[in-house]
Design an enzyme around this catalytic site. Structure first.
Site, mmCIF file in Angstrom:
data_model
loop_
_atom_site.group_PDB
_atom_site.id
_atom_site.type_symbol
_atom_site.label_atom_id
_atom_site.label_comp_id
_atom_site.label_asym_id
_atom_site.label_seq_id
_atom_site.Cartn_x
_atom_site.Cartn_y
_atom_site.Cartn_z
ATOM 1 N N ASP A 382 0.868 -1.176 0.000
ATOM 2 C CA ASP A 382 0.000 0.000 0.000
ATOM 3 C C ASP A 382 0.912 1.235 0.000
ATOM 4 O OD1 ASP A 382 -2.337 1.644 0.406
ATOM 5 O OD2 ASP A 382 -1.686 1.826 2.494
ATOM 6 N N ASP A 574 -1.913 -0.785 5.896
ATOM 7 C CA ASP A 574 -2.162 -0.247 7.235
ATOM 8 C C ASP A 574 -3.582 0.242 7.456
ATOM 9 O OD1 ASP A 574 -2.074 2.027 5.601
ATOM 10 O OD2 ASP A 574 -1.271 3.271 7.228
ATOM 11 N N ASP A 578 -7.338 -1.894 3.302
ATOM 12 C CA ASP A 578 -6.368 -2.938 2.962
ATOM 13 C C ASP A 578 -6.762 -4.298 3.530
ATOM 14 O OD1 ASP A 578 -4.653 -1.066 1.695
ATOM 15 O OD2 ASP A 578 -3.861 -0.475 3.640
#
Length: 686
Positions: A382, A574, A578
């Site tokens: 990410d 995080d 996600d």
């Protein structure tokens, strides 16, 4: 709303009740009860197993090498004490392994539990007969040493490993609980011209809902009155708040930062985006089949072979006229096949490896994730909060020598998160703020205020358009190319300065990507951000593949695409958005600075959000399972050598049978070699 409403498919409340919660709570209570039983067994057996294991090593070092003094108690006293301790351990703590043996007798299917059950039960039964009936012992002329200690140590360590595994599995459901906790519990709704607070479950499509500052948006909808700035980071992962005006969509579970607005509910219940994410996490977590342990695969072949061999040897010696020798061989084969070292091979290495990881700031939730990490060859990262710091900062000022004093003084009176970044920049430059009068916010555009006699404006490009100012497109395009949000300061006459606010890279990101490439791993970046911003970040850190402008619900699909191409994929993230991708990936890795949902959805957590710990975790995983394979080799090496001797292969030529005392020493030494090899992990550099 009546109870029947939730059962009627035509009702707007259908599928929008909390019915399943009760059954989920019951399932969790059942798992907690099972875990508590395992905890009690572990707390009972482990202190005994550790003490007995130390005594085993002590006796081995004394008898074989003369390094230590003789045990401070006689062998007979040790055997009797071990017998008393082994009874509850064999038949209470070891009950699952006895059941594994019984299942093998019934279904002819063997696994590690079967091997442990057979080995420990034979060792316990043989030792009990010799202890309780000394006359048999005198006939067999067996040595004093028995095998109660083997029973205690094997069952103790294996039970401890199962307790750790059960504890980690229970926590996988906590991600769902965290997601459910993000849902608003109530909504402020206009009903018959009156403001009424109702449970979210009673909201229906087309309800007008009022949202005040700092409040969670209850369901998905469309703004019909007012404007605000909404924090959507829990879904999009992007740190910058989104300005919302009439006609814009809002998402349930996100947070209204400032201003009051009314919106029309368009999607409720299981149709909301947050509910869809919850579904995806549930599906992804449920889709992971338990990994087939190498020891179980070996046991499925090893157990039948050992049993057949033991029976054949017994019958052979009986036919040859020596049934007593056949009985000793039968017991000897099953005793030396007892998987003491095999049982220790995996849990000792895992325990040391997990401890080493914790020292380096890597939390491992379960052994399965640590095992799968070794074979990962594609890592998906990410952007926000993983590669970048996840907080807006002033990164560009044009002209460079422009004093920030004016814009920081204006923004100091604003509650907008971008304003906070500007004020922080001024503070870091030790700039003194000025007094501002006639301050006013301009919804969806910016703000204005007087400093001295001059009226200033600060805000986005829409504000400059409304003032008739023409912005410098070269500067704006430059900001867009590096992912910076432009903020412009002007007077009524002209533009004074441009600020670029963006999310900056973490200091360790570039080196972490280099280390991953050195390990032979490809790296992709997955983000919902604009493709220009994503390409800039990807190029800066050396990413192999950039996947931008991805909706939260599509992140898991991108992971699946890579898996279909044959890659073993680890996802690092995080945010709440996600979570489905973390659960879908072969290994999910959360940043410790991220949301609780991401952490609970992942198998590993990097404390402090330090990306340099990612290649360290991969190296540790590979080393740990290299040690496990070495342990398994040595565990079986003793069996391969010892079983033929126990069967009497040397007896016709040399008159040698495997002395049970030597067999016990060999098993103890094999356990020492396995534990020592595992402890090497503490000294390695990762």
């Amino acid at each position: 709303m009546t109870p029947a409403d939730t059962k009627d498919p035509k009702s707007p409340h259908f599928g929008h009740d909390m019915g399943p919660v009760t059954s989920d709570a019951a399932k969790k209570a059942e798992k907690l009860a099972e875990l508590e039983k395992l905890r009690q067994k572990t707390y009972f057996v482990m202190p005994i197993a550790i003490v007995v294991f130390i005594l085993m090593i002590w006796d081995l070092l004394f008898r074989q090498f003369g390094i230590l003094r003789e045990l401070p108690l006689s062998m007979m006293a040790f055997n009797r004490l071990s017998f008393i301790l082994a009874i509850p351990i064999m038949f209470w703590v070891g009950q699952p392994y006895i059941q594994g043996f019984l299942r093998f007798l019934k279904y002819r299917v063997a696994n590690m539990d079967t091997l442990i059950g057979i080995g420990t039960l034979v060792a316990f039964t043989y030792s009990s007969i010799l202890l309780l009936f000394p006359e048999i012992n005198s006939v067999l002329k067996a040595p004093e040493g028995l095998y109660f200690d083997v029973t205690i140590v094997v069952i103790g360590f294996i039970t401890f490993g199962k307790f750790l595994e059960a504890n980690s599995k229970l926590k996988t459901g906590e991600a769902i609980e965290k997601l459910l906790g993000m849902q608003a519990k109530t909504a402020l709704v206009l009903r018959n011209g009156q403001e009424v607070v109702i449970p979210v479950s009673e909201v229906v499509v087309d309800d007008t809902i009022i949202v005040k500052p700092g409040v969670k948006i209850p369901v998905d909808g469309e703004i019909i009155k007012g404007d605000s700035s909404v924090d959507e980071s829990m879904l999009t992962g992007e740190p910058l708040p989104i300005d919302k005006v009439v006609g814009d969509k809002v998402i349930g579970g996100t947070i209204n930062k400032q201003g009051i607005f009314h919106f029309r509910a368009t999607v409720i219940g299981e149709g909301t985006m947050l509910s869809q994410i919850i579904k995806m996490v549930e599906t992804a977590q449920g889709s992971h089949a338990p990994i087939e342990r190498l020891t179980d695969q070996i046991s499925a072949v090893f157990v039948p072979i050992v049993l057949i061999l033991a029976v054949v040897v017994f019958l052979t010696w009986t036919v040859l006229g020596n049934p007593l020798l056949g009985l000793i061989s039968f017991v000897g084969i099953l005793v030396i096949a007892c998987p003491c070292a095999l049982g220790l091979a995996t849990p000792t290495a895992i325990i040391v490896g997990v401890g080493k990881a914790a020292e380096k700031g890597i939390l491992v939730k379960n052994a399965e994730s640590l095992e799968k990490l070794r074979s990962v060859n594609y890592i998906v990262l990410d952007k926000t909060g993983t590669l970048t710091k996840g907080a807006p900062e002033v990164t560009n000022v044009f002209p460079a020598d422009t004093n920030l004093q004016i814009i920081a003084s204006l923004e100091n009176l604003s509650e907008h998160p971008l304003a906070v970044a500007i004020v922080e920049k001024a503070k870091s430059d030790k700039i003194t703020l000025l007094d501002v009068s006639d301050f006013k916010t301009i919804p969806g555009q910016g703000l204005q205020g007087k400093i001295g006699k001059t009226l200033y404006y600060a805000g986005n490009l829409k504000l400059m358009d409304s003032l008739g100012h023409k912005v410098d497109q070269i500067i704006i395009e430059k900001f867009a190319g590096i992912g910076a949000t432009p903020i412009v300061l002007s007077s009524a006459k002209e533009i004074i300065m441009y600020l670029g606010i963006s999310d900056t890279l973490k200091d360790e990101s570039v080196q972490a990507i280099k280390d991953l490439h050195a390990l032979g791993i490809k790296v992709a970046m997955l983000t919902g951000d604009h493709h220009l911003t994503a390409q800039h970040i990807g190029k800066t850190v050396g990413i192999d593949k950039v996947i931008a402008e991805v909706l939260p619900g599509d992140k898991a699909d991108e992971v699946k695409k890579l898996q279909k191409e044959g890659y073993k994929v680890a996802m690092v993230g995080d945010g709440v958005n996600d979570a489905p991708a973390l659960a879908t990936a072969d290994v999910g890795i959360a940043m410790g600075t991220g949301t609780d949902v991401a952490i609970e959805s992942a198998g590993l957590t990097l404390l402090g959000g330090n990306l340099e710990r990612l290649p360290q975790a991969i190296r540790l995983s590979r080393m740990t399972f290299r040690v496990i394979k070495q342990n398994l080799f040595w565990a079986f090496a003793y069996n391969v050598i010892g079983i033929p001797i126990a069967a009497g292969i040397l007896y016709p030529l040399y008159g040698l049978m495997l002395n049970p005392g030597i067999a016990g020493a060999a098993m103890a030494f094999s356990s020492v070699s396995v534990v020592t090899n595992s402890l090497r992990l503490k000294a390695i550099r990762i």
